[in-house]
Design a protein around this motif. Sequence first.
Motif, PDB file in Angstrom:
ATOM      1  N   ALA A 170      52.273  41.581  34.421  1.00  0.00           N
ATOM      2  CA  ALA A 170      52.425  42.020  33.029  1.00  0.00           C
ATOM      3  C   ALA A 170      53.456  41.156  32.307  1.00  0.00           C
ATOM      4  CB  ALA A 170      52.847  43.484  32.983  1.00  0.00           C
ATOM      5  N   GLN A 171      54.367  40.561  33.069  1.00  0.00           N
ATOM      6  CA  GLN A 171      55.403  39.716  32.478  1.00  0.00           C
ATOM      7  C   GLN A 171      55.033  38.234  32.497  1.00  0.00           C
ATOM      8  OE1 GLN A 171      58.705  40.794  34.947  1.00  0.00           O
ATOM      9  NE2 GLN A 171      59.263  42.499  33.636  1.00  0.00           N
ATOM     10  N   ILE A 172      53.876  37.909  33.011  1.00  0.00           N
ATOM     11  CA  ILE A 172      53.433  36.511  33.064  1.00  0.00           C
ATOM     12  C   ILE A 172      52.345  36.313  32.021  1.00  0.00           C
ATOM     13  CG2 ILE A 172      52.426  34.693  34.482  1.00  0.00           C
ATOM     14  CD1 ILE A 172      53.651  36.059  36.924  1.00  0.00           C
ATOM     15  N   ARG A 173      52.783  35.845  30.866  1.00  0.00           N
ATOM     16  CA  ARG A 173      51.904  35.608  29.730  1.00  0.00           C
ATOM     17  C   ARG A 173      51.027  36.824  29.477  1.00  0.00           C
ATOM     18  NH1 ARG A 173      49.334  30.258  30.334  1.00  0.00           N
ATOM     19  NH2 ARG A 173      51.391  29.639  30.912  1.00  0.00           N
ATOM     20  N   ASN A 174      49.791  36.641  29.076  1.00  0.00           N
ATOM     21  CA  ASN A 174      48.894  37.764  28.836  1.00  0.00           C
ATOM     22  C   ASN A 174      47.777  37.770  29.883  1.00  0.00           C
ATOM     23  OD1 ASN A 174      47.583  35.521  27.931  1.00  0.00           O
ATOM     24  ND2 ASN A 174      46.822  36.425  26.048  1.00  0.00           N
ATOM     25  N   THR A 175      48.133  37.390  31.090  1.00  0.00           N
ATOM     26  CA  THR A 175      47.145  37.276  32.156  1.00  0.00           C
ATOM     27  C   THR A 175      46.424  38.596  32.397  1.00  0.00           C
ATOM     28  OG1 THR A 175      48.531  35.589  33.178  1.00  0.00           O
ATOM     29  CG2 THR A 175      46.798  36.516  34.538  1.00  0.00           C
ATOM     30  N   ALA A 176      47.150  39.696  32.479  1.00  0.00           N
ATOM     31  CA  ALA A 176      46.525  40.997  32.749  1.00  0.00           C
ATOM     32  C   ALA A 176      45.503  41.355  31.677  1.00  0.00           C
ATOM     33  CB  ALA A 176      47.585  42.080  32.872  1.00  0.00           C
ATOM     34  N   ALA A 177      45.834  41.072  30.430  1.00  0.00           N
ATOM     35  CA  ALA A 177      44.902  41.382  29.343  1.00  0.00           C
ATOM     36  C   ALA A 177      43.652  40.507  29.424  1.00  0.00           C
ATOM     37  CB  ALA A 177      45.589  41.189  27.989  1.00  0.00           C
ATOM     38  N   GLN A 178      43.788  39.292  29.905  1.00  0.00           N
ATOM     39  CA  GLN A 178      42.664  38.357  29.973  1.00  0.00           C
ATOM     40  C   GLN A 178      41.728  38.630  31.141  1.00  0.00           C
ATOM     41  OE1 GLN A 178      41.813  35.944  27.821  1.00  0.00           O
ATOM     42  NE2 GLN A 178      43.488  36.501  26.484  1.00  0.00           N
ATOM     43  N   VAL A 179      42.265  38.979  32.304  1.00  0.00           N
ATOM     44  CA  VAL A 179      41.425  39.085  33.496  1.00  0.00           C
ATOM     45  C   VAL A 179      41.282  40.498  34.037  1.00  0.00           C
ATOM     46  CG1 VAL A 179      41.880  36.696  34.169  1.00  0.00           C
ATOM     47  CG2 VAL A 179      43.284  38.528  35.119  1.00  0.00           C
ATOM     48  N   GLY A 180      42.054  41.445  33.539  1.00  0.00           N
ATOM     49  CA  GLY A 180      41.961  42.829  34.001  1.00  0.00           C
ATOM     50  C   GLY A 180      42.530  43.019  35.397  1.00  0.00           C
ATOM     51  N   GLN A 181      42.461  44.251  35.878  1.00  0.00           N
ATOM     52  CA  GLN A 181      43.038  44.578  37.179  1.00  0.00           C
ATOM     53  C   GLN A 181      42.340  43.868  38.329  1.00  0.00           C
ATOM     54  OE1 GLN A 181      46.232  45.659  36.254  1.00  0.00           O
ATOM     55  NE2 GLN A 181      45.910  46.173  38.379  1.00  0.00           N
ATOM     56  N   ASP A 182      41.005  43.763  38.277  1.00  0.00           N
ATOM     57  CA  ASP A 182      40.294  43.048  39.332  1.00  0.00           C
ATOM     58  C   ASP A 182      40.726  41.583  39.374  1.00  0.00           C
ATOM     59  OD1 ASP A 182      38.847  45.210  40.302  1.00  0.00           O
ATOM     60  OD2 ASP A 182      37.085  44.791  39.064  1.00  0.00           O
ATOM     61  N   GLY A 183      40.893  40.971  38.211  1.00  0.00           N
ATOM     62  CA  GLY A 183      41.329  39.581  38.145  1.00  0.00           C
ATOM     63  C   GLY A 183      42.732  39.400  38.683  1.00  0.00           C
ATOM     64  N   ILE A 184      43.616  40.337  38.361  1.00  0.00           N
ATOM     65  CA  ILE A 184      44.994  40.269  38.864  1.00  0.00           C
ATOM     66  C   ILE A 184      45.000  40.373  40.386  1.00  0.00           C
ATOM     67  CG2 ILE A 184      47.200  41.503  38.949  1.00  0.00           C
ATOM     68  CD1 ILE A 184      46.677  39.886  36.355  1.00  0.00           C
ATOM     69  N   GLU A 185      44.234  41.309  40.913  1.00  0.00           N
ATOM     70  CA  GLU A 185      44.167  41.470  42.373  1.00  0.00           C
ATOM     71  C   GLU A 185      43.658  40.193  43.030  1.00  0.00           C
ATOM     72  OE1 GLU A 185      41.875  44.001  45.807  1.00  0.00           O
ATOM     73  OE2 GLU A 185      41.786  44.744  43.757  1.00  0.00           O
ATOM     74  N   LEU A 186      42.617  39.574  42.454  1.00  0.00           N
ATOM     75  CA  LEU A 186      42.083  38.333  42.998  1.00  0.00           C
ATOM     76  C   LEU A 186      43.114  37.204  42.908  1.00  0.00           C
ATOM     77  CD1 LEU A 186      39.805  36.704  44.254  1.00  0.00           C
ATOM     78  CD2 LEU A 186      38.897  36.348  41.935  1.00  0.00           C
ATOM     79  N   LEU A 187      43.777  37.078  41.767  1.00  0.00           N
ATOM     80  CA  LEU A 187      44.824  36.049  41.617  1.00  0.00           C
ATOM     81  C   LEU A 187      45.887  36.196  42.690  1.00  0.00           C
ATOM     82  CD1 LEU A 187      45.513  35.787  37.792  1.00  0.00           C
ATOM     83  CD2 LEU A 187      44.896  33.920  39.316  1.00  0.00           C
ATOM     84  N   GLU A 188      46.336  37.423  42.919  1.00  0.00           N
ATOM     85  CA  GLU A 188      47.369  37.649  43.931  1.00  0.00           C
ATOM     86  C   GLU A 188      46.905  37.205  45.308  1.00  0.00           C
ATOM     87  OE1 GLU A 188      48.303  41.792  43.388  1.00  0.00           O
ATOM     88  OE2 GLU A 188      49.759  41.341  41.815  1.00  0.00           O
ATOM     89  N   LYS A 189      45.635  37.426  45.616  1.00  0.00           N
ATOM     90  CA  LYS A 189      45.099  37.019  46.910  1.00  0.00           C
ATOM     91  C   LYS A 189      44.901  35.507  46.995  1.00  0.00           C
ATOM     92  CE  LYS A 189      42.941  41.398  47.949  1.00  0.00           C
ATOM     93  NZ  LYS A 189      41.753  42.084  48.429  1.00  0.00           N
ATOM     94  N   LEU A 190      44.583  34.873  45.867  1.00  0.00           N
ATOM     95  CA  LEU A 190      44.348  33.420  45.848  1.00  0.00           C
ATOM     96  C   LEU A 190      45.639  32.613  45.912  1.00  0.00           C
ATOM     97  CD1 LEU A 190      41.531  33.235  43.152  1.00  0.00           C
ATOM     98  CD2 LEU A 190      41.316  32.524  45.543  1.00  0.00           C
ATOM     99  N   ILE A 191      46.703  33.126  45.308  1.00  0.00           N
ATOM    100  CA  ILE A 191      47.940  32.335  45.253  1.00  0.00           C
ATOM    101  C   ILE A 191      49.042  32.906  46.143  1.00  0.00           C
ATOM    102  CG2 ILE A 191      47.450  31.364  42.985  1.00  0.00           C
ATOM    103  CD1 ILE A 191      49.369  33.324  41.772  1.00  0.00           C
ATOM    104  N   CYS A 192      48.633  33.634  47.149  1.00  0.00           N
ATOM    105  CA  CYS A 192      49.562  34.149  48.154  1.00  0.00           C
ATOM    106  C   CYS A 192      50.256  32.952  48.819  1.00  0.00           C
ATOM    107  CB  CYS A 192      48.766  34.964  49.165  1.00  0.00           C
ATOM    108  SG  CYS A 192      49.688  35.517  50.584  1.00  0.00           S
ATOM    109  N   TYR A 193      51.570  33.016  48.951  1.00  0.00           N
ATOM    110  CA  TYR A 193      52.304  31.907  49.568  1.00  0.00           C
ATOM    111  C   TYR A 193      51.831  31.609  50.991  1.00  0.00           C
ATOM    112  CZ  TYR A 193      56.001  31.494  46.011  1.00  0.00           C
ATOM    113  OH  TYR A 193      56.711  31.259  44.861  1.00  0.00           O
ATOM    114  N   ASP A 194      51.708  32.628  51.815  1.00  0.00           N
ATOM    115  CA  ASP A 194      51.374  32.435  53.225  1.00  0.00           C
ATOM    116  C   ASP A 194      49.897  32.070  53.366  1.00  0.00           C
ATOM    117  OD1 ASP A 194      51.022  32.489  55.959  1.00  0.00           O
ATOM    118  OD2 ASP A 194      51.706  34.567  56.213  1.00  0.00           O
TER     119      ASP A 194
END
Length: 104
Positions: free
Chosen positions: A54-78
Amino acid sequence: MATGAPLFAGDSEIDTIFKIFQKLGTPTEVMWPGVSELPDYKATFPRWPTRGWAQIRNTAAQVGQDGIELLEKLICYDPKSRITARRSLQHPYFRDVDKTSIDA
């Protein structure tokens, strides 16, 4: 792509990595076991806390909750915990995409 601008727009390698740290938090051994053993890891890296999407630009508004969940899985550090490209195609974010033409 969803926001129309890069998430980590740095002007050098170190600037880019610091922009990643500022948004995702500086990686720790808890987030990424073995990170401190990597050849270019520096214990002196600045420590930024993890920020919510929610604090990173307007990403949540653009991609929704499913998009946020996918982003988190795609850019996981490990890398061991990161979702694969093949598995990401099965994520609910892509439920409306016609996958019949995708090579399996």
